[in-house]
Design a protein around this motif. Structure first.
Motif, PDB file in Angstrom:
ATOM      1  N   VAL A   1      19.570 -33.800  34.087  1.00 37.76           N
ATOM      2  CA  VAL A   1      18.688 -34.658  33.299  1.00 37.76           C
ATOM      3  C   VAL A   1      18.972 -34.357  31.838  1.00 37.76           C
ATOM      4  CG1 VAL A   1      16.300 -35.258  32.743  1.00 37.76           C
ATOM      5  CG2 VAL A   1      16.936 -34.675  35.102  1.00 37.76           C
ATOM      6  N   GLN A   2      19.288 -35.410  31.089  1.00 44.63           N
ATOM      7  CA  GLN A   2      19.736 -35.236  29.713  1.00 44.63           C
ATOM      8  C   GLN A   2      19.066 -36.248  28.786  1.00 44.63           C
ATOM      9  OE1 GLN A   2      22.290 -32.799  28.675  1.00 44.63           O
ATOM     10  NE2 GLN A   2      21.000 -33.346  26.968  1.00 44.63           N
ATOM     11  N   GLN A   3      18.567 -35.758  27.643  1.00 48.14           N
ATOM     12  CA  GLN A   3      18.017 -36.624  26.595  1.00 48.14           C
ATOM     13  C   GLN A   3      19.123 -36.933  25.595  1.00 48.14           C
ATOM     14  OE1 GLN A   3      14.865 -37.886  26.135  1.00 48.14           O
ATOM     15  NE2 GLN A   3      14.229 -37.043  28.101  1.00 48.14           N
ATOM     16  N   VAL A   4      19.402 -38.208  25.413  1.00 49.42           N
ATOM     17  CA  VAL A   4      20.444 -38.630  24.486  1.00 49.42           C
ATOM     18  C   VAL A   4      19.806 -38.909  23.122  1.00 49.42           C
ATOM     19  CG1 VAL A   4      22.196 -40.407  24.029  1.00 49.42           C
ATOM     20  CG2 VAL A   4      21.838 -39.561  26.352  1.00 49.42           C
ATOM     21  N   THR A   5      20.470 -38.481  22.071  1.00 54.67           N
ATOM     22  CA  THR A   5      19.993 -38.691  20.708  1.00 54.67           C
ATOM     23  C   THR A   5      19.954 -40.187  20.410  1.00 54.67           C
ATOM     24  OG1 THR A   5      20.994 -36.604  20.050  1.00 54.67           O
ATOM     25  CG2 THR A   5      20.444 -38.144  18.276  1.00 54.67           C
ATOM     26  N   ARG A   6      18.870 -40.619  19.818  1.00 59.14           N
ATOM     27  CA  ARG A   6      18.702 -42.027  19.459  1.00 59.14           C
ATOM     28  C   ARG A   6      19.896 -42.504  18.625  1.00 59.14           C
ATOM     29  NH1 ARG A   6      14.067 -44.991  19.391  1.00 59.14           N
ATOM     30  NH2 ARG A   6      12.844 -43.091  19.575  1.00 59.14           N
ATOM     31  N   GLY A   7      20.444 -43.649  18.996  1.00 57.04           N
ATOM     32  CA  GLY A   7      21.589 -44.204  18.300  1.00 57.04           C
ATOM     33  C   GLY A   7      22.933 -43.736  18.826  1.00 57.04           C
ATOM     34  N   LYS A   8      22.932 -42.770  19.752  1.00 58.25           N
ATOM     35  CA  LYS A   8      24.188 -42.220  20.291  1.00 58.25           C
ATOM     36  C   LYS A   8      24.417 -42.661  21.744  1.00 58.25           C
ATOM     37  CE  LYS A   8      24.771 -39.256  16.780  1.00 58.25           C
ATOM     38  NZ  LYS A   8      25.856 -38.602  16.157  1.00 58.25           N
ATOM     39  N   GLU A   9      23.601 -43.583  22.208  1.00 62.20           N
ATOM     40  CA  GLU A   9      23.666 -43.992  23.611  1.00 62.20           C
ATOM     41  C   GLU A   9      25.029 -44.573  23.990  1.00 62.20           C
ATOM     42  OE1 GLU A   9      19.468 -44.162  22.161  1.00 62.20           O
ATOM     43  OE2 GLU A   9      21.307 -45.095  21.451  1.00 62.20           O
ATOM     44  N   GLN A  10      25.584 -45.410  23.158  1.00 63.01           N
ATOM     45  CA  GLN A  10      26.866 -46.043  23.467  1.00 63.01           C
ATOM     46  C   GLN A  10      27.988 -44.996  23.585  1.00 63.01           C
ATOM     47  OE1 GLN A  10      27.994 -49.148  20.715  1.00 63.01           O
ATOM     48  NE2 GLN A  10      28.898 -50.339  22.368  1.00 63.01           N
TER      49      GLN A  10
ATOM     50  N   GLN B   1      13.840 -49.386  25.646  1.00 65.15           N
ATOM     51  CA  GLN B   1      14.527 -49.061  24.389  1.00 65.15           C
ATOM     52  C   GLN B   1      14.075 -47.742  23.787  1.00 65.15           C
ATOM     53  OE1 GLN B   1      13.952 -52.675  22.019  1.00 65.15           O
ATOM     54  NE2 GLN B   1      16.165 -52.629  21.713  1.00 65.15           N
ATOM     55  N   ASP B   2      12.834 -47.365  23.997  1.00 66.25           N
ATOM     56  CA  ASP B   2      12.315 -46.137  23.398  1.00 66.25           C
ATOM     57  C   ASP B   2      12.484 -44.922  24.295  1.00 66.25           C
ATOM     58  OD1 ASP B   2      11.599 -47.509  21.106  1.00 66.25           O
ATOM     59  OD2 ASP B   2       9.599 -47.975  21.863  1.00 66.25           O
ATOM     60  N   GLU B   3      13.192 -45.079  25.388  1.00 60.22           N
ATOM     61  CA  GLU B   3      13.414 -43.977  26.308  1.00 60.22           C
ATOM     62  C   GLU B   3      14.886 -43.592  26.268  1.00 60.22           C
ATOM     63  OE1 GLU B   3      11.911 -45.552  29.938  1.00 60.22           O
ATOM     64  OE2 GLU B   3       9.866 -45.597  29.202  1.00 60.22           O
ATOM     65  N   HIS B   4      15.155 -42.307  26.334  1.00 57.37           N
ATOM     66  CA  HIS B   4      16.527 -41.819  26.157  1.00 57.37           C
ATOM     67  C   HIS B   4      16.941 -40.806  27.215  1.00 57.37           C
ATOM     68  CE1 HIS B   4      16.530 -43.921  22.345  1.00 57.37           C
ATOM     69  NE2 HIS B   4      15.324 -43.428  22.174  1.00 57.37           N
ATOM     70  N   GLU B   5      16.204 -40.766  28.325  1.00 58.70           N
ATOM     71  CA  GLU B   5      16.508 -39.799  29.374  1.00 58.70           C
ATOM     72  C   GLU B   5      17.449 -40.394  30.415  1.00 58.70           C
ATOM     73  OE1 GLU B   5      13.488 -37.032  31.227  1.00 58.70           O
ATOM     74  OE2 GLU B   5      13.848 -38.467  32.858  1.00 58.70           O
ATOM     75  N   TYR B   6      18.546 -39.689  30.653  1.00 54.01           N
ATOM     76  CA  TYR B   6      19.513 -40.044  31.683  1.00 54.01           C
ATOM     77  C   TYR B   6      19.422 -39.013  32.791  1.00 54.01           C
ATOM     78  CZ  TYR B   6      22.064 -43.407  28.765  1.00 54.01           C
ATOM     79  OH  TYR B   6      22.431 -44.490  28.003  1.00 54.01           O
TER      80      TYR B   6
END
Length: 122
Positions: free
Chosen positions: A12-21, A51-56
């Motif tokens: 489980v990983q939180q991606v930094t906002r704006g770095k998703e791509q 959009q406000d969620e960043h957990e993979y």
């Protein structure tokens, strides 16, 4: 009977906002490379649903713990992890499950959307 069990790895990983791509591109490279290791059974990626969620959540499967360890200790995986540090909030969580616990559903995340890519070497 083989004493080296099949394994499922849950990350489980939180991606930094704006770095998703960039994270998605790295993840695709990592999965593609992992598929060349003996005997990789596949991966599933659960992406954020909003959009406000960043957990993979990434689930890798290997036929035996020994083969997973080869992947984990490989220099190519270490390079991927080094690159991921610049794209993620923290180190994330990592757990390995063997045998019966893999029959049950992984803990639900408040934000999961699945796109599975299951591959098995020919």
């Amino acid at each position: 009977m083989h004493t080296d069990p099949a394994v499922t790895v849950d990350v489980v990983q939180q991606v930094t906002r704006g770095k998703e791509q960039a994270f998605e591109a790295l993840l695709e490279q990592m999965i593609s490379t992992a598929s060349t290791f003996e005997v990789y059974l596949g991966a599933s990626v659960f992406r954020p649903s909003g959009q406000d969620e960043h957990e993979y959540r990434i689930v890798f499967k290997f036929d035996h713990l020994e083969n997973l360890k080869r992947w984990e200790h490989s220099s190519v995986r270490q390079r991927f992890l080094s690159q991921a540090r610049y794209l993620t909030v923290d180190a994330g969580t990592f757990s390995i499950m063997t045998r019966l616990e893999t029959w049950f559903t992984l803990p639900a995340s408040r934000s999961t959307q699945t796109r599975s890519s299951y591959s098995r070497p020919a």
